[in-house]
Design a protein around this motif. Structure first.
Motif, PDB file in Angstrom:
ATOM      1  N   ALA A  50       0.831  -1.205  -0.050  1.00 25.28           N
ATOM      2  CA  ALA A  50      -0.040  -0.108   0.041  1.00 25.28           C
ATOM      3  C   ALA A  50       0.934   1.126  -0.195  1.00 25.28           C
ATOM      4  CB  ALA A  50      -0.867  -0.007   1.319  1.00 25.28           C
ATOM      5  N   ASP A  51       1.911   1.422   0.807  1.00 27.14           N
ATOM      6  CA  ASP A  51       2.917   2.549   0.884  1.00 27.14           C
ATOM      7  C   ASP A  51       3.610   2.555  -0.491  1.00 27.14           C
ATOM      8  OD1 ASP A  51       2.314   2.462   3.537  1.00 27.14           O
ATOM      9  OD2 ASP A  51       3.963   1.322   4.213  1.00 27.14           O
ATOM     10  N   ALA A  52       3.942   1.354  -1.304  1.00 32.36           N
ATOM     11  CA  ALA A  52       4.506   1.662  -2.571  1.00 32.36           C
ATOM     12  C   ALA A  52       3.717   2.289  -3.434  1.00 32.36           C
ATOM     13  CB  ALA A  52       5.159   0.142  -2.909  1.00 32.36           C
ATOM     14  N   GLN A  53       2.365   1.738  -3.400  1.00 31.71           N
ATOM     15  CA  GLN A  53       1.318   2.477  -4.546  1.00 31.71           C
ATOM     16  C   GLN A  53       1.192   3.994  -4.028  1.00 31.71           C
ATOM     17  OE1 GLN A  53      -1.506  -0.614  -4.688  1.00 31.71           O
ATOM     18  NE2 GLN A  53      -1.376  -0.340  -6.971  1.00 31.71           N
ATOM     19  N   LYS A  54       1.239   4.375  -2.844  1.00 34.98           N
ATOM     20  CA  LYS A  54       1.045   5.723  -2.742  1.00 34.98           C
ATOM     21  C   LYS A  54       2.197   6.496  -2.898  1.00 34.98           C
ATOM     22  CE  LYS A  54      -0.769   5.037   1.493  1.00 34.98           C
ATOM     23  NZ  LYS A  54      -0.159   5.491   2.887  1.00 34.98           N
ATOM     24  N   ASN A  55       3.303   6.177  -2.688  1.00 32.31           N
ATOM     25  CA  ASN A  55       4.735   6.786  -2.677  1.00 32.31           C
ATOM     26  C   ASN A  55       5.322   6.991  -4.098  1.00 32.31           C
ATOM     27  OD1 ASN A  55       4.074   7.567   0.168  1.00 32.31           O
ATOM     28  ND2 ASN A  55       5.436   5.843   0.579  1.00 32.31           N
ATOM     29  N   GLY A  56       5.276   5.632  -4.498  1.00 28.36           N
ATOM     30  CA  GLY A  56       5.838   5.345  -5.845  1.00 28.36           C
ATOM     31  C   GLY A  56       7.396   5.630  -5.743  1.00 28.36           C
ATOM     32  N   GLY A  57       8.249   5.710  -4.831  1.00 23.39           N
ATOM     33  CA  GLY A  57       9.427   5.477  -4.744  1.00 23.39           C
ATOM     34  C   GLY A  57      10.129   3.933  -4.342  1.00 23.39           C
ATOM     35  N   VAL A 116      12.577 -10.446   1.433  1.00 22.18           N
ATOM     36  CA  VAL A 116      12.702  -9.041   1.668  1.00 22.18           C
ATOM     37  C   VAL A 116      13.076  -8.449   0.031  1.00 22.18           C
ATOM     38  CG1 VAL A 116      14.057  -7.023   2.679  1.00 22.18           C
ATOM     39  CG2 VAL A 116      13.762  -9.206   3.966  1.00 22.18           C
ATOM     40  N   LEU A 117      11.968  -7.744  -0.370  1.00 20.27           N
ATOM     41  CA  LEU A 117      12.175  -7.071  -1.602  1.00 20.27           C
ATOM     42  C   LEU A 117      12.684  -5.654  -1.921  1.00 20.27           C
ATOM     43  CD1 LEU A 117       8.761  -7.852  -3.135  1.00 20.27           C
ATOM     44  CD2 LEU A 117      10.581  -9.351  -3.599  1.00 20.27           C
ATOM     45  N   THR A 118      13.422  -5.293  -2.543  1.00 22.34           N
ATOM     46  CA  THR A 118      13.650  -3.859  -2.857  1.00 22.34           C
ATOM     47  C   THR A 118      13.114  -3.737  -4.294  1.00 22.34           C
ATOM     48  OG1 THR A 118      15.482  -4.307  -1.725  1.00 22.34           O
ATOM     49  CG2 THR A 118      15.441  -2.193  -2.778  1.00 22.34           C
ATOM     50  N   GLY A 119      12.461  -2.507  -4.300  1.00 22.73           N
ATOM     51  CA  GLY A 119      11.910  -2.036  -5.687  1.00 22.73           C
ATOM     52  C   GLY A 119      10.749  -1.255  -5.565  1.00 22.73           C
ATOM     53  N   GLN A 120      10.015  -1.145  -6.900  1.00 25.47           N
ATOM     54  CA  GLN A 120       9.049  -0.025  -6.855  1.00 25.47           C
ATOM     55  C   GLN A 120       7.677  -0.459  -7.262  1.00 25.47           C
ATOM     56  OE1 GLN A 120      10.628   3.843  -8.293  1.00 25.47           O
ATOM     57  NE2 GLN A 120      11.389   2.633 -10.202  1.00 25.47           N
ATOM     58  N   MET A 121       6.517   0.103  -7.358  1.00 25.36           N
ATOM     59  CA  MET A 121       5.515  -0.057  -8.044  1.00 25.36           C
ATOM     60  C   MET A 121       5.433   0.334  -9.459  1.00 25.36           C
ATOM     61  SD  MET A 121       3.680  -1.937  -6.206  1.00 25.36           S
ATOM     62  CE  MET A 121       1.659  -2.106  -6.445  1.00 25.36           C
ATOM     63  N   PHE A 132       4.630  -5.183  -8.628  1.00 30.80           N
ATOM     64  CA  PHE A 132       5.767  -4.495  -8.030  1.00 30.80           C
ATOM     65  C   PHE A 132       7.164  -5.067  -8.700  1.00 30.80           C
ATOM     66  CE2 PHE A 132       9.177  -4.562  -4.564  1.00 30.80           C
ATOM     67  CZ  PHE A 132       8.837  -3.278  -4.226  1.00 30.80           C
ATOM     68  N   HIS A 133       7.738  -4.142  -9.227  1.00 28.58           N
ATOM     69  CA  HIS A 133       9.108  -4.408  -9.757  1.00 28.58           C
ATOM     70  C   HIS A 133      10.092  -4.435  -8.901  1.00 28.58           C
ATOM     71  CE1 HIS A 133       7.802  -3.689 -14.198  1.00 28.58           C
ATOM     72  NE2 HIS A 133       6.982  -4.413 -13.554  1.00 28.58           N
ATOM     73  N   ALA A 134      10.666  -5.679  -8.721  1.00 27.89           N
ATOM     74  CA  ALA A 134      11.889  -5.824  -7.579  1.00 27.89           C
ATOM     75  C   ALA A 134      13.143  -5.737  -8.368  1.00 27.89           C
ATOM     76  CB  ALA A 134      11.620  -7.217  -6.811  1.00 27.89           C
ATOM     77  N   SER A 135      13.975  -5.022  -7.678  1.00 24.15           N
ATOM     78  CA  SER A 135      15.528  -4.899  -8.425  1.00 24.15           C
ATOM     79  C   SER A 135      16.421  -5.890  -7.610  1.00 24.15           C
ATOM     80  CB  SER A 135      15.993  -3.545  -8.257  1.00 24.15           C
ATOM     81  OG  SER A 135      15.940  -3.138  -7.070  1.00 24.15           O
ATOM     82  N   HIS A 136      15.987  -6.174  -6.126  1.00 25.46           N
ATOM     83  CA  HIS A 136      16.636  -6.912  -5.491  1.00 25.46           C
ATOM     84  C   HIS A 136      15.724  -8.059  -4.593  1.00 25.46           C
ATOM     85  CE1 HIS A 136      20.366  -7.226  -3.242  1.00 25.46           C
ATOM     86  NE2 HIS A 136      19.769  -7.619  -2.337  1.00 25.46           N
ATOM     87  N   ILE A 137      16.198  -9.090  -4.415  1.00 21.01           N
ATOM     88  CA  ILE A 137      15.463 -10.170  -3.663  1.00 21.01           C
ATOM     89  C   ILE A 137      16.254 -10.593  -2.448  1.00 21.01           C
ATOM     90  CG2 ILE A 137      13.919 -12.182  -3.480  1.00 21.01           C
ATOM     91  CD1 ILE A 137      13.176 -11.714  -6.355  1.00 21.01           C
ATOM     92  N   LEU A 138      15.960 -10.830  -1.037  1.00 17.78           N
ATOM     93  CA  LEU A 138      16.611 -11.339  -0.204  1.00 17.78           C
ATOM     94  C   LEU A 138      15.809 -12.557   0.446  1.00 17.78           C
ATOM     95  CD1 LEU A 138      19.273 -10.914   1.652  1.00 17.78           C
ATOM     96  CD2 LEU A 138      17.715 -10.290   3.330  1.00 17.78           C
ATOM     97  N   LEU A 139      16.274 -13.553   0.175  1.00 17.00           N
ATOM     98  CA  LEU A 139      15.496 -14.930   0.855  1.00 17.00           C
ATOM     99  C   LEU A 139      15.953 -15.271   2.173  1.00 17.00           C
ATOM    100  CD1 LEU A 139      15.466 -16.739  -2.311  1.00 17.00           C
ATOM    101  CD2 LEU A 139      13.724 -15.276  -1.690  1.00 17.00           C
ATOM    102  N   LYS A 140      14.917 -15.487   2.881  1.00 17.65           N
ATOM    103  CA  LYS A 140      15.270 -16.277   4.072  1.00 17.65           C
ATOM    104  C   LYS A 140      14.828 -17.631   4.334  1.00 17.65           C
ATOM    105  CE  LYS A 140      16.645 -13.315   7.270  1.00 17.65           C
ATOM    106  NZ  LYS A 140      16.644 -12.715   8.258  1.00 17.65           N
ATOM    107  N   CYS A 141      15.688 -18.548   4.731  1.00 20.82           N
ATOM    108  CA  CYS A 141      15.251 -20.080   4.289  1.00 20.82           C
ATOM    109  C   CYS A 141      14.813 -20.450   5.804  1.00 20.82           C
ATOM    110  CB  CYS A 141      16.207 -20.875   3.843  1.00 20.82           C
ATOM    111  SG  CYS A 141      16.453 -20.479   2.045  1.00 20.82           S
TER     112      CYS A 141
END
Lengths: 817, 148
Positions: B48-55, B111-116, B121-130
């Motif tokens: 929701a934040d991503a949709q609002k802010n766009g950053g 943990v995704l990094t990216g923007q809407m 959501f277009h992720a540029s970076h993904i951190l996975l925890k097993c």
């Protein structure tokens, strides 16, 4: 409930645990004894001193005892011990048993303690009048380190984590209620495939020797304050600091070499918190070495020298807190998970912080802080400035790396920068410009006072030369595409290289004193040049969209698509190469993909050809895939290739030697029949098939033919993407029944049948099954070209040589003084 | 290099002590570091934040295993999409322009990094925890090449 467990070997663990307690006790005893030896007023009473020494020797023996027990447990696959089960397995070769030894936190603490024990003994032997105070500090560090391995409960809190804990104590599972549980535990978890690399055998010992040796300069600086020997501590501390930065620097670069060779992020440095943690104390101690030399030569910068030396070791402890406490959880891939030692690690760092602060405050009034300012045109002033900038670059690393710590302290919820690499690169490049320029300029300055005209003329001439050479390098390598600050770094590095080459030339004319410094600075300059070109202009050549692209750092809006798919035996043009996935070679647990590269010249002719073998470890049990790249090394560039993905069917086929049973009807397209005569050609999607002749004497293995039986083979030549295969499907009439034996050409994705013989037309029917693309073996890979990365590696070696020369020089001075 | 500039002014006319100027420069750089770090730091948020802010934003969430994932190397080797539920339970389609990360199905926390971009959501970076308590393996991937 007491269960008499069967088959456990409890002795090595109990012995090891005994040594752990002894190591802790003796280190504590040694600390206390050395403290009283230092404060003892009667100079002739050596009893405290001897007790301190005996304590330290006992600790050294215990540390070796712990290591031997642990090695025995791992080497003999005693999986009743959690450490062996967790980190080793039966199939692990001996040299990787060594790396599994320090895969866990306990093993790496042991390694640290081992080196600290060795260094302590060297100090007992060499330190002479410094032994008592210095060993008090070192023994205290050893006490705290030994306590990390205790693993015993005191007042309900577990102190430390022992490597000798049993599997049934570490895990809770119903299986441990069976007395013969061990017979079910056949093998250990094994070593993480990424750590199965020869660099992982040698990199951790070097790195931990570096960390361990950082305590010595701290101990000297602290003893200098404690014993009010403000002037003398510097001389021995310089030698030990040079040793520490040499070893730690080597360890860090070895780590990046490992990352480059076996990790798949595609590079040698990623500013991961774990990498930063090792770099942080290195930067401050490098700064400290420079100001210590300033202080020794001019009497200026006492406080900065002491401060940087003290803070370096505190930062080592802080770094170990960062990487071992689990605080980095959400931000780092490599950090250890928490072993419940969060506060223990905090205490370790805080104890030494308190020692440093208390000593400084206690002696504040008598510190030899010079009232007079340094001359502007003096070497000491600019060396001091350089050291401060090193410390500032370190500050930037700390502030950003510690974001999770700030979150913990201030109860905030800040995420790390979304593009940390750019942030680090730009900041660190800015500091590197200042530091490299100063490493050049100071070579033209003298201590105390310099002739300014001469200085301006000579440094300006070199500046102009450096600018010209930088212009050339930047133009040829394409560094000018990057941010301007990176061009400035190149300029600084070239300038410092030139200036130090001049000093080196003077060395050969007889000014031998500065040999070490010149060589080390040249090495550092080369490291900067190599790192900058390799990282800045590395080019992903497996890109789907063509054109010159630079790394993510330099082009944010573009979204490069860095992976390409290769069908088996289907060549693909990739930059100047024709790339083909030609096959697999499996040697469990590694699955090597053979990727053939043909380098083409402008007319399309093959100039050079080689095959790379990036590999993946496919774990059937966990169905996980871990890949390592393979790199073709040239003198001026490297070609790095890494498998991003391979279909499970290919990997599973590899696991059972290519006899994977597939359901044929689902893995092929519907069949197509062709009626052909000898010499006819059948075209198909990937090429064509020629019926060369019919073999009337065909036979099929294990099937004897009777007098009335007939077997005909169709000798087919299959040409798929320019590669020729032969296949001979057989048609057979035996005892009146008709059979046909299909032949597969797996590499071409074909199955061929001689399905009918039509004598009236003098033709045969060939039925062709081809695999749909998605069923054909393929890999998805990424290839990157790293230009000039060899400057980075050679620069490191040269820098180490420079440090060695300096250490010899300083030690000689130590003897003559 | 602002420092040299300042210094050359004062070399002839010592208005201020050299060390004081240097001290000011050091403090200025230190403040710049802290401000830049704070300024460039991202924040954790939700879809929701991503949709609002766009950053650019970090989003923590869980893989929706029912909805399935799309990765077909034959079609596009650099397109991977899946559905993730953020901590508030809002679900969103995530697109990652690279290969499917190794061990993706096993992850229990992402943990995704990216923007809407529109509804994706277009992720540029993904951190996975097993999930396994006893394996330290976390897998980190980035769509783009890391560079120094």
């Amino acid at each position: 409930m007491n269960i008499a467990y069967q088959g456990e070997h409890l002795l090595p663990g109990q012995l090891g645990q005994f040594f752990i307690i002894l190591a802790f006790g003796s280190a504590l005893f040694s600390t206390i004894s050395y403290y009283f030896a230092t404060t003892e007023a009667n100079k002739f009473d050596t009893s405290w001193l001897w007790m301190g020494r005996i304590g330290y020797f006992l600790n050294s023996i215990s540390v070796i005892g712990i290591g031997s027990c642990l090695f025995y447990i791992i080497y003999n696959n005693l999986f009743e011990y959690h450490y062996a089960w967790e980190h080793s397995s039966r199939t692990l070769p001996v040299y990787y048993i060594i790396s599994s030894f320090w895969e866990g936190q306990e093993g790496s603490f042991w390694l640290w303690g081992f080196w600290q024990a060795v260094l302590g003994n060297i100090l007992i032997w060499k330190a002479k009048s410094w032994e008592k105070p210095v060993l008090t500090i070192v023994a205290l560090a050893q006490t705290l380190l030994s306590s990390m391995l205790l693993g015993i409960e005191i007042f309900g809190a577990r102190i430390g984590s022992s490597p000798f804990i049993l599997l049934r104590q570490a895990l809770e599972a119903p299986i441990f209620s069976q007395p013969d549980y061990l017979s079910f535990i056949r093998d250990g978890n094994g070593l993480n495939p990424l750590l199965q690399n020869y660099w992982m055998v040698i990199h951790p010992p070097i790195l931990f020797l570096g960390f361990a040796s950082m305590v010595v300069p701290f101990a000297y600086a602290a003893s200098g304050l404690w014993q009010k020997r403000y002037k003398e501590w510097v001389q021995p501390a310089i030698s030990y600091s040079l040793f520490a930065v040499m070893v730690l620097g080597t360890g860090v670069i070895m780590g990046s070499r490992w990352a480059y060779e076996s990790l798949n992020f595609g590079g040698f440095w990623a500013w991961d918190p774990v990498e930063n943690a090792a770099l942080i104390p290195w930067l401050t101690l490098i700064g400290a070495v420079h100001v210590m030399i300033v202080y020794k030569n001019t009497g200026h910068a006492y406080f900065t020298a002491t401060f940087l030396t003290l803070v370096s070791f505190i930062l080592v402890l802080y770094a170990s807190f960062l990487t071992r406490s689990g605080v980095l959880g959400d931000t780092s891939v490599h950090a250890f998970t928490d072993l419940g030692m969060f506060w223990h690690l905090v205490v370790d760092a805080v104890v030494f912080l308190i020692i440093a602060v208390v000593l400084l405050v206690w002696r504040w009034k008598e510190l030899p802080i010079s009232k007079k300012e340094e001359e502007t045109y003096s070497r000491e002033f600019w060396m001091f400035v350089g050291a401060v900038f090193l410390a500032l670059s370190c500050l930037q690393l700390i502030v950003v790396t510690s974001i999770p710590v700030w979150n913990d302290i201030f109860k905030t919820h800040i995420a790390p920068p979304s593009n940390p690499v750019t942030l680090y690169n730009v900041f660190q490049a800015g500091f590197a410009v200042v530091v490299t320029l100063l490493a050049g300029v100071t070579q033209f300055l003298k201590y105390k006072k310099t002739d300014t005209t001469r200085f301006f003329i000579i440094s300006l001439i070199y500046l102009v030369f450096a600018a010209v050479i930088t212009g050339l390098i930047v133009y040829i390598t394409g560094v000018y595409h990057l941010r301007f600050v990176f061009v400035l770094v190149m300029f600084g590095a070239v300038y410092s290289l030139l200036a130090n080459v001049k000093v080196l030339a003077d060395v050969f004319k007889g000014k031998t004193k500065l040999a070490g410094s010149a060589v080390a600075h040249i090495g550092f300059g080369l490291i900067m040049v190599g790192a900058l070109i390799a990282a800045g202009t590395s080019k992903v050549i497996s890109q789907n969209n063509t054109g010159l692209e630079y790394g993510s750092d330099f082009d944010k809006t573009n979204n490069p698509r860095e992976n390409i798919m290769l069908y088996k035996n289907e060549p693909l043009k990739m930059a100047d190469y024709l790339v083909t996935y030609v096959g697999d070679s499996v040697s469990a647990p590694n699955h090597y993909f053979l990727i053939n590269y043909k380098q083409l010249d402008s007319s399309g002719k093959v100039k050079a050809e080689f095959t790379l073998k990036p590999n993946s470890q496919f774990n059937v049990k966990m169905s996980s895939l871990i890949s390592s790249p393979d790199t073709k090394h040239y003198i001026f560039h490297d070609l790095y290739t890494h498998i991003s993905m391979a279909p499970v069917s290919v990997l599973e086929a590899g696991m059972d030697d290519g006899h994977g049973q597939e359901n044929d009807s689902t893995s092929y397209n519907p069949p197509v029949s062709h009626e052909v005569s000898v010499g006819d050609t059948i075209p198909y999607r990937d090429g064509y098939i020629v019926l060369q002749s019919l073999n009337k004497q065909a036979h099929v293995q294990n099937i004897p033919l009777g007098p009335n039986d007939v077997a005909v083979g169709a000798e087919l030549k299959v040409v798929s993407h320019g590669i020729t295969y032969n296949a001979e499907p057989v048609f057979m009439v035996k005892n009146g029944s008709v059979f046909d034996f299909a032949r597969k050409v797996d590499d071409a994705g074909l199955k061929l049948r001689l399905s009918k013989i039509i004598p009236e037309k003098n033709k045969v029917e060939i039925t062709l099954y081809d695999q749909p693309e998605s069923k054909r073996p393929y890999v998805v890979m990424r290839a990157i070209e790293f230009p000039d990365i060899n400057f980075l590696w050679t620069g490191t070696i040269i820098m180490v040589i420079g440090f060695l020369i300096s250490i010899f020089r300083r030690n000689k001075e130590l003897k003559t003084d | 290099m602002r420092f040299v500039f300042l210094h050359s002014i004062t070399a002839d006319k010592p208005l201020m002590k050299k060390s004081s100027i240097f001290g000011i420069v050091v403090i200025a750089v230190a403040i710049a570091i802290i401000v830049c770090t704070y300024g460039s730091s991202s924040s954790y948020g939700t879809f929701a934040d991503a949709q609002k802010n766009g950053g650019q934003l970090h989003i923590i969430g869980y893989l929706d295993k029912q909805k399935g994932m799309v990765y077909d190397a034959a079609k596009d080797a650099n397109y991977f999409s899946f559905y993730m539920k953020d901590t508030l339970g809002k679900e969103c389609k995530v697109v990652y322009t690279s290969t499917k990360p190794e061990d993706f199905e096993r992850s229990d926390k992402i943990v995704l990094t990216g923007q809407m971009a529109g509804n994706e959501f277009h992720a540029s970076h993904i951190l996975l925890k097993c999930p396994s308590k006893y394996t330290k393996d976390k897998v980190e991937v980035s769509a783009k090449q890391s560079s120094i």
